[in-house]
Scaffold this motif. Structure first.
Motif, mmCIF file in Angstrom:
data_model
loop_
_atom_site.group_PDB
_atom_site.id
_atom_site.type_symbol
_atom_site.label_atom_id
_atom_site.label_comp_id
_atom_site.label_asym_id
_atom_site.label_seq_id
_atom_site.Cartn_x
_atom_site.Cartn_y
_atom_site.Cartn_z
ATOM 1 N N ASN A 4 0.846 -1.182 0.000
ATOM 2 C CA ASN A 4 0.000 0.000 0.000
ATOM 3 C C ASN A 4 0.891 1.245 0.000
ATOM 4 O O ASN A 4 1.722 1.404 0.884
ATOM 5 C CB ASN A 4 -0.894 -0.032 1.247
ATOM 6 C CG ASN A 4 -1.866 1.122 1.302
ATOM 7 O OD1 ASN A 4 -1.757 2.087 0.565
ATOM 8 N ND2 ASN A 4 -2.810 1.018 2.202
ATOM 9 N N PRO A 51 -9.405 14.659 -4.105
ATOM 10 C CA PRO A 51 -9.379 13.282 -3.618
ATOM 11 C C PRO A 51 -8.684 12.322 -4.587
ATOM 12 O O PRO A 51 -8.714 12.523 -5.805
ATOM 13 C CB PRO A 51 -10.861 12.923 -3.477
ATOM 14 C CG PRO A 51 -11.555 14.236 -3.352
ATOM 15 C CD PRO A 51 -10.756 15.199 -4.175
ATOM 16 N N LEU A 52 -8.061 11.315 -4.028
ATOM 17 C CA LEU A 52 -7.359 10.328 -4.842
ATOM 18 C C LEU A 52 -8.306 9.663 -5.827
ATOM 19 O O LEU A 52 -7.935 9.386 -6.971
ATOM 20 C CB LEU A 52 -6.702 9.278 -3.944
ATOM 21 C CG LEU A 52 -5.721 9.819 -2.898
ATOM 22 C CD1 LEU A 52 -5.167 8.693 -2.059
ATOM 23 C CD2 LEU A 52 -4.620 10.623 -3.554
ATOM 24 N N SER A 53 -9.564 9.457 -5.407
ATOM 25 C CA SER A 53 -10.548 8.823 -6.280
ATOM 26 C C SER A 53 -10.940 9.707 -7.458
ATOM 27 O O SER A 53 -11.574 9.248 -8.401
ATOM 28 C CB SER A 53 -11.800 8.446 -5.490
ATOM 29 O OG SER A 53 -12.442 9.610 -5.004
ATOM 30 N N ARG A 54 -10.556 10.980 -7.401
ATOM 31 C CA ARG A 54 -10.864 11.915 -8.493
ATOM 32 C C ARG A 54 -9.600 12.364 -9.219
ATOM 33 O O ARG A 54 -9.589 13.407 -9.878
ATOM 34 C CB ARG A 54 -11.622 13.116 -7.955
ATOM 35 C CG ARG A 54 -12.984 12.714 -7.415
ATOM 36 C CD ARG A 54 -13.753 13.916 -6.968
ATOM 37 N NE ARG A 54 -15.042 13.492 -6.450
ATOM 38 C CZ ARG A 54 -16.188 13.931 -6.905
ATOM 39 N NH1 ARG A 54 -16.226 14.801 -7.888
ATOM 40 N NH2 ARG A 54 -17.303 13.510 -6.376
ATOM 41 N N ASN A 77 -15.222 12.193 -0.475
ATOM 42 C CA ASN A 77 -14.422 12.482 -1.670
ATOM 43 C C ASN A 77 -14.923 13.723 -2.410
ATOM 44 O O ASN A 77 -14.675 13.896 -3.585
ATOM 45 C CB ASN A 77 -14.377 11.265 -2.604
ATOM 46 C CG ASN A 77 -15.678 11.050 -3.337
ATOM 47 O OD1 ASN A 77 -16.731 11.554 -2.925
ATOM 48 N ND2 ASN A 77 -15.622 10.308 -4.428
#
Length: 93
Positions: A4, A51-54, A77
């Protein structure tokens, strides 16, 4: 097999550097006590403005900011700022 990236040395260095700045919470504006246990709702967490998801960068210091654990969880997020805290009371004059 890669682990990770949040457990890696560069990420831990970024977290330590951000925490050392002593900035208040980017969401609520209140100070963050660095001595609190990491599981405490008002302890320090590293938030990513994008955000990492974006598509935000995990290790970019310009994308990192200080936030309370509770505030970071509430933000999720989303990238928009927190809604203003206003009273719904009807004042009588």
């Amino acid at each position: 097999m890669a682990g990770n990236p949040r457990n890696g040395r560069p990420y831990r260095r970024l977290v330590a550097a951000q925490k050392a700045l002593g900035y208040p919470c980017a969401r609520c504006g209140y100070p963050i006590d660095p001595a609190l246990d990491a599981r405490h709702p008002f302890s320090f967490t590293l938030d990513h403005a994008v955000p990492l998801s974006r598509g935000g960068s995990l290790l970019d210091p310009a994308n990192a900011r200080s936030m309370h654990r509770r505030c970071n969880s509430a933000k999720g997020n989303r990238t928009a700022p927190a809604p203003p805290k206003t009273s719904h009371r009807r004042w009588r004059w």
